[in-house]
Structures are given as structure tokens and as C-alpha cells.
Design a protein around this motif. Structure first.
Motif, PDB file in Angstrom:
ATOM      1  N   PHE A   8       9.353   7.193   4.918  1.00  0.00           N
ATOM      2  CA  PHE A   8       7.922   7.078   4.643  1.00  0.00           C
ATOM      3  C   PHE A   8       7.465   8.217   3.730  1.00  0.00           C
ATOM      4  CE2 PHE A   8       3.464   7.950   5.775  1.00  0.00           C
ATOM      5  CZ  PHE A   8       2.899   6.713   5.537  1.00  0.00           C
ATOM      6  N   ARG A   9       7.849   9.436   4.060  1.00  0.00           N
ATOM      7  CA  ARG A   9       7.468  10.607   3.260  1.00  0.00           C
ATOM      8  C   ARG A   9       8.061  10.509   1.846  1.00  0.00           C
ATOM      9  NH1 ARG A   9       5.184  14.600   6.549  1.00  0.00           N
ATOM     10  NH2 ARG A   9       5.595  14.306   8.763  1.00  0.00           N
ATOM     11  N   ALA A  10       9.304  10.070   1.745  1.00  0.00           N
ATOM     12  CA  ALA A  10       9.948   9.941   0.434  1.00  0.00           C
ATOM     13  C   ALA A  10       9.239   8.883  -0.413  1.00  0.00           C
ATOM     14  CB  ALA A  10      11.425   9.588   0.608  1.00  0.00           C
ATOM     15  N   LEU A  11       8.871   7.784   0.205  1.00  0.00           N
ATOM     16  CA  LEU A  11       8.156   6.727  -0.516  1.00  0.00           C
ATOM     17  C   LEU A  11       6.822   7.242  -1.038  1.00  0.00           C
ATOM     18  CD1 LEU A  11       7.855   3.735  -1.382  1.00  0.00           C
ATOM     19  CD2 LEU A  11       6.812   3.320   0.843  1.00  0.00           C
ATOM     20  N   LEU A  12       6.049   7.905  -0.195  1.00  0.00           N
ATOM     21  CA  LEU A  12       4.749   8.417  -0.618  1.00  0.00           C
ATOM     22  C   LEU A  12       4.885   9.503  -1.671  1.00  0.00           C
ATOM     23  CD1 LEU A  12       2.584   8.512   2.611  1.00  0.00           C
ATOM     24  CD2 LEU A  12       2.595   6.846   0.779  1.00  0.00           C
ATOM     25  N   ALA A  13       5.890  10.365  -1.532  1.00  0.00           N
ATOM     26  CA  ALA A  13       6.065  11.451  -2.497  1.00  0.00           C
ATOM     27  C   ALA A  13       6.462  10.918  -3.867  1.00  0.00           C
ATOM     28  CB  ALA A  13       7.122  12.438  -1.992  1.00  0.00           C
ATOM     29  N   SER A  14       7.345   9.946  -3.889  1.00  0.00           N
ATOM     30  CA  SER A  14       7.844   9.472  -5.182  1.00  0.00           C
ATOM     31  C   SER A  14       7.009   8.341  -5.776  1.00  0.00           C
ATOM     32  CB  SER A  14       9.304   9.032  -5.063  1.00  0.00           C
ATOM     33  OG  SER A  14       9.421   7.923  -4.201  1.00  0.00           O
ATOM     34  N   ARG A  15       6.450   7.465  -4.971  1.00  0.00           N
ATOM     35  CA  ARG A  15       5.781   6.269  -5.486  1.00  0.00           C
ATOM     36  C   ARG A  15       4.353   6.082  -4.992  1.00  0.00           C
ATOM     37  NH1 ARG A  15       7.160   5.220  -9.788  1.00  0.00           N
ATOM     38  NH2 ARG A  15       6.387   3.115  -9.572  1.00  0.00           N
ATOM     39  N   GLY A  16       3.802   7.049  -4.267  1.00  0.00           N
ATOM     40  CA  GLY A  16       2.445   6.917  -3.723  1.00  0.00           C
ATOM     41  C   GLY A  16       1.388   6.697  -4.797  1.00  0.00           C
ATOM     42  N   GLY A  17       1.470   7.462  -5.882  1.00  0.00           N
ATOM     43  CA  GLY A  17       0.506   7.303  -6.976  1.00  0.00           C
ATOM     44  C   GLY A  17       0.585   5.932  -7.618  1.00  0.00           C
ATOM     45  N   ALA A  18       1.788   5.435  -7.811  1.00  0.00           N
ATOM     46  CA  ALA A  18       1.968   4.109  -8.409  1.00  0.00           C
ATOM     47  C   ALA A  18       1.416   3.021  -7.491  1.00  0.00           C
ATOM     48  CB  ALA A  18       3.444   3.857  -8.693  1.00  0.00           C
ATOM     49  N   LEU A  19       1.599   3.188  -6.182  1.00  0.00           N
ATOM     50  CA  LEU A  19       1.059   2.205  -5.232  1.00  0.00           C
ATOM     51  C   LEU A  19      -0.465   2.208  -5.264  1.00  0.00           C
ATOM     52  CD1 LEU A  19       3.463   2.724  -2.190  1.00  0.00           C
ATOM     53  CD2 LEU A  19       3.362   0.748  -3.720  1.00  0.00           C
ATOM     54  N   ARG A  20      -1.073   3.404  -5.337  1.00  0.00           N
ATOM     55  CA  ARG A  20      -2.534   3.494  -5.407  1.00  0.00           C
ATOM     56  C   ARG A  20      -3.051   2.872  -6.710  1.00  0.00           C
ATOM     57  NH1 ARG A  20      -1.267   8.244  -2.927  1.00  0.00           N
ATOM     58  NH2 ARG A  20      -1.289   9.447  -4.865  1.00  0.00           N
ATOM     59  N   SER A  21      -2.356   3.117  -7.815  1.00  0.00           N
ATOM     60  CA  SER A  21      -2.765   2.534  -9.100  1.00  0.00           C
ATOM     61  C   SER A  21      -2.691   1.014  -9.057  1.00  0.00           C
ATOM     62  CB  SER A  21      -1.865   3.050 -10.228  1.00  0.00           C
ATOM     63  OG  SER A  21      -2.042   4.434 -10.393  1.00  0.00           O
ATOM     64  N   TYR A  22      -1.628   0.502  -8.490  1.00  0.00           N
ATOM     65  CA  TYR A  22      -1.447  -0.944  -8.360  1.00  0.00           C
ATOM     66  C   TYR A  22      -2.579  -1.544  -7.522  1.00  0.00           C
ATOM     67  CZ  TYR A  22       0.932  -5.321  -7.112  1.00  0.00           C
ATOM     68  OH  TYR A  22       1.261  -6.631  -6.915  1.00  0.00           O
ATOM     69  N   ALA A  23      -2.894  -0.898  -6.417  1.00  0.00           N
ATOM     70  CA  ALA A  23      -3.972  -1.384  -5.550  1.00  0.00           C
ATOM     71  C   ALA A  23      -5.313  -1.325  -6.261  1.00  0.00           C
ATOM     72  CB  ALA A  23      -4.015  -0.561  -4.261  1.00  0.00           C
ATOM     73  N   TYR A  24      -5.539  -0.271  -7.050  1.00  0.00           N
ATOM     74  CA  TYR A  24      -6.805  -0.160  -7.778  1.00  0.00           C
ATOM     75  C   TYR A  24      -6.947  -1.273  -8.807  1.00  0.00           C
ATOM     76  CZ  TYR A  24     -10.640   1.589 -10.553  1.00  0.00           C
ATOM     77  OH  TYR A  24     -11.835   1.690 -11.220  1.00  0.00           O
ATOM     78  N   ALA A  30     -11.806   2.174  -5.839  1.00  0.00           N
ATOM     79  CA  ALA A  30     -10.900   3.200  -5.315  1.00  0.00           C
ATOM     80  C   ALA A  30     -10.832   3.191  -3.789  1.00  0.00           C
ATOM     81  CB  ALA A  30     -11.322   4.576  -5.814  1.00  0.00           C
ATOM     82  N   THR A  31     -11.958   3.034  -3.132  1.00  0.00           N
ATOM     83  CA  THR A  31     -11.979   3.035  -1.671  1.00  0.00           C
ATOM     84  C   THR A  31     -11.243   1.824  -1.109  1.00  0.00           C
ATOM     85  OG1 THR A  31     -14.100   4.169  -1.724  1.00  0.00           O
ATOM     86  CG2 THR A  31     -13.470   3.141   0.356  1.00  0.00           C
ATOM     87  N   THR A  32     -11.523   0.664  -1.665  1.00  0.00           N
ATOM     88  CA  THR A  32     -10.847  -0.552  -1.226  1.00  0.00           C
ATOM     89  C   THR A  32      -9.356  -0.471  -1.526  1.00  0.00           C
ATOM     90  OG1 THR A  32     -12.881  -1.761  -1.722  1.00  0.00           O
ATOM     91  CG2 THR A  32     -10.900  -3.071  -1.362  1.00  0.00           C
ATOM     92  N   ALA A  33      -9.004   0.134  -2.656  1.00  0.00           N
ATOM     93  CA  ALA A  33      -7.596   0.290  -3.019  1.00  0.00           C
ATOM     94  C   ALA A  33      -6.879   1.182  -2.002  1.00  0.00           C
ATOM     95  CB  ALA A  33      -7.468   0.885  -4.418  1.00  0.00           C
ATOM     96  N   SER A  34      -7.519   2.277  -1.607  1.00  0.00           N
ATOM     97  CA  SER A  34      -6.916   3.158  -0.601  1.00  0.00           C
ATOM     98  C   SER A  34      -6.713   2.423   0.716  1.00  0.00           C
ATOM     99  CB  SER A  34      -7.801   4.388  -0.366  1.00  0.00           C
ATOM    100  OG  SER A  34      -7.851   5.177  -1.522  1.00  0.00           O
ATOM    101  N   ASP A  35      -7.706   1.641   1.099  1.00  0.00           N
ATOM    102  CA  ASP A  35      -7.581   0.846   2.324  1.00  0.00           C
ATOM    103  C   ASP A  35      -6.443  -0.158   2.218  1.00  0.00           C
ATOM    104  OD1 ASP A  35      -9.721   2.211   3.395  1.00  0.00           O
ATOM    105  OD2 ASP A  35     -11.172   0.597   3.024  1.00  0.00           O
ATOM    106  N   LEU A  36      -6.308  -0.777   1.055  1.00  0.00           N
ATOM    107  CA  LEU A  36      -5.255  -1.761   0.835  1.00  0.00           C
ATOM    108  C   LEU A  36      -3.872  -1.113   0.958  1.00  0.00           C
ATOM    109  CD1 LEU A  36      -4.580  -4.703   0.037  1.00  0.00           C
ATOM    110  CD2 LEU A  36      -4.665  -3.968  -2.343  1.00  0.00           C
ATOM    111  N   VAL A  37      -3.700   0.056   0.353  1.00  0.00           N
ATOM    112  CA  VAL A  37      -2.418   0.772   0.446  1.00  0.00           C
ATOM    113  C   VAL A  37      -2.129   1.139   1.894  1.00  0.00           C
ATOM    114  CG1 VAL A  37      -1.177   2.876  -0.186  1.00  0.00           C
ATOM    115  CG2 VAL A  37      -2.502   1.666  -1.910  1.00  0.00           C
TER     116      VAL A  37
END
Length: 165
Positions: A8-24, A30-37
């Protein structure tokens, strides 16, 4: 420490930003995207069998986000069709929005499938075949969603064919 935490930590560290961008890009907020992630990560990591490959996990989380986004849009559409029966809906004047807000509004006007196709095609850079596999539909359906989305976006944003060449 639980056995899933290092992955979990490795996923968030390496790909967390990309996941947030995808959700946005899917949600436009931004708030809904964070909730979606967060919801997608909760769903994925609540499963008992989780692999250790970060790339596979990212793909799994993205798929969970896409499914959840489409489902939430269906629920919202159903709610908007019936909520007038329960409460007075206030009407807001959105004439003072900036150009960036026009794009967000244009994206919001797309159906969930159209928006998903646009994001997968132009953000994820997937082929028509890959999008069809991702959404579990025919290639012709993906092409139709993309064509309809481009037409709707061009109309909403006032883009003419001459300005794109």
C-alpha cells in the motif's frame, strides 16, 4: 504491521499522484477525486488476496475508480431526476465562470461513458481496442462515444474545425 501495508505504501509513494490526477480528470473536482481515490483504495485493499506488484495494483485501483465513477454518475442522474419531488432546487447563475470552468462544465455535460472514453483515450492514451476491453463494450461503441463527446465538447466550447488545424 499488516502484510498489505508495505505494498500500500509503495503504491501511494510511486503512483499516488497519478491516481489522484486520473480521478480528477474523471470527476473534475479535487475533493470528489480524493474521495474516489480513497474509496477505490479501500475497496481494493479490503480484498483478502492482494498481489505485491505495484503496476498490477495500480491498474486494479484505476479500474475500481472508473467503475465507481460511472456508478456514481448513474446514481446522481437518478437522484437529479427525482429530487425535485422532495425539495426545492435552487438555481444558480454560472455566467461568471472562467475559461477553465467552461472546460469543466463541458466535460461535466458528457455522459459517464463518454467522459470515461475521453479520459481513457486522451489522458491514458489507450487505443480504441484497449478502451473497449477496459469498459467491456464493442469498439464501435467506443468510437461512437468518442465521436459524440468530441462533437458535444466542440459545441460547448465553440471550437470550429478551422481552429483545430
Amino acid at each position: 504491521m499488516a502484510d498489505w501495508e508495505p505494498v500500500f505504501r509503495a503504491l501511494l509513494a510511486s503512483r499516488g499522484g497519478a491516481l489522484r490526477s486520473y480521478a480528477y480528470l474523471l470527476t473534475g473536482d479535487a475533493t470528489t477525486a480524493s474521495d474516489l481515490v480513497q474509496e477505490a483504495l479501500t475497496r481494493v485493499f479490503s480484498r483478502r488476496r492482494i498481489g505485491a506488484d505495484v503496476n498490477e495494483l495500480e491498474a486494479y485501483v484505476r479500474r475500481a475508480m472508473l467503475n465507481q465513477y460511472i456508478d456514481s454518475r448513474r446514481r446522481l442522474k437518478r437522484w437529479n431526476a427525482t429530487r425535485h419531488l422532495l425539495v426545492d432546487v435552487p438555481h444558480h447563475d454560472d455566467d461568471q465562470l472562467a475559461v477553465a470552468d467552461e472546460v469543466r462544465q463541458a466535460l461535466a455535460a458528457l455522459s459517464p461513458k463518454q467522459r470515461a472514453c475521453v479520459v481513457l483515450r486522451y489522458y491514458e492514451d489507450l487505443t480504441i481496442t484497449e478502451i473497449a476491453d477496459e469498459l467491456d463494450c464493442a469498439e464501435g461503441t467506443v468510437k461512437r462515444h468518442l465521436a459524440d463527446a468530441r462533437t458535444k465538447l466542440a459545441t460547448q466550447l465553440g471550437v470550429t474545425e478551422e481552429s483545430t488545424q
